[in-house]
Design a protein around this motif. Sequence first.
Motif, short mmCIF file in Angstrom:
data_model
loop_
_atom_site.label_atom_id
_atom_site.label_comp_id
_atom_site.label_asym_id
_atom_site.label_seq_id
_atom_site.Cartn_x
_atom_site.Cartn_y
_atom_site.Cartn_z
N VAL A 17 10.84 23.29 19.38
CA VAL A 17 11.48 22.27 18.56
C VAL A 17 10.42 21.51 17.78
N ASP A 19 10.00 18.24 15.58
CA ASP A 19 10.68 16.96 15.34
C ASP A 19 9.99 16.22 14.19
N SER A 21 10.42 13.39 13.15
CA SER A 21 10.25 11.95 13.35
C SER A 21 8.89 11.61 13.97
N LEU A 22 8.13 12.64 14.37
CA LEU A 22 6.82 12.42 14.98
C LEU A 22 5.77 12.19 13.90
N ILE A 27 3.50 16.97 14.07
CA ILE A 27 4.39 17.97 13.46
C ILE A 27 3.61 19.20 13.07
N VAL A 43 14.14 22.84 13.72
CA VAL A 43 13.70 21.57 13.13
C VAL A 43 14.78 20.52 13.33
N ILE A 44 14.40 19.37 13.85
CA ILE A 44 15.33 18.26 14.01
C ILE A 44 14.80 17.04 13.26
N ASN A 45 15.70 16.12 12.96
CA ASN A 45 15.34 14.91 12.19
C ASN A 45 14.66 15.29 10.88
N HIS A 46 15.22 16.32 10.23
CA HIS A 46 14.59 16.93 9.05
C HIS A 46 14.89 16.20 7.75
#
Length: 216
Positions: A17, A19, A21-22, A27, A43-46
Motif C-alpha cells: 500500500v 499512502d 498522505s505520508l 512515499i 494507492v490510497i489517499n491519492h
Amino acid sequence: MGNLQAPLPEGFISLPVVDFSLSREEISRAIVDAGKDIGFFQVINHGVPEQVRRDMEAVCQEFFAMPAADREAFHSDDDLKPNRFFSGSTYKTGGEKFWFDCLRLSSTFPIGDSKNNWPEKPQKLREVFERFAVHTRGMGMELLRLLSEGMGLRPDYFEGDLGSGNMTMNLNHYPPCNDPNAIGLPPHCDRNLLSLLIPSTVPCWNLPTDRSHQNR
C-alpha cells in the motif's frame, strides 16, 4: 478502494500500500520497495475525487447497458484503431474462450479535440471521461516523479518524450456467461509506461509474482 484489512485466502498475498498522505520521502521509498517486490501496489489517499470516480463508473455502466445497436455503432475488430468497442480477445488465444466487452478510448494530452473521437452516447460520456483522465493522469505523473526521486533520478525524468505519449483507457465489462470454460481477460503484459487500475467487484484478478512463479 476496497477493504485493505480483509482476510486473504490461503496462497494469496496482499498488495503493498502506498499512502499519499505520508511524507514525500516515505512515499518514494514505498513505491521503490513495491517495485522491487512484485511491481504492483495499491494507492490510497491519492487525491482523485470520489465523485469523479463515481461519475466514471456510472457512465461506464450506462454505456454497456445501452441497446446493442447503439454500442455496435462504435464497434470495430481493427486492432490498430485507437478508439473502438469490441468483444472477446485481441490476442491469439490458442482456442481458449475469453468473455468480455471492452470500450477502448485514446487521446492526446491535453485532451483537446481528441475527445471528439469518443462515442457521442451516453450524453455525458465525453465530459465525464475527460475529467477522469485529467485527474488520473495527474496522479500517474506524480507517481512517476516520486519513483524518480526514490531512485535518485531527477524528478522530471519520465516527463518529456517518455511521458508524453497518448493515454489509453480500457473499460472492461464482463457480461453473464453460462460457459464454465470461458474466462475474462487473457494473460497479458501491459506495454505502456504505467497502468492504473480501478478496483471493482469482479473477483479473481491474478498476477504472477517472481516470489513463486505462480498466479496470485
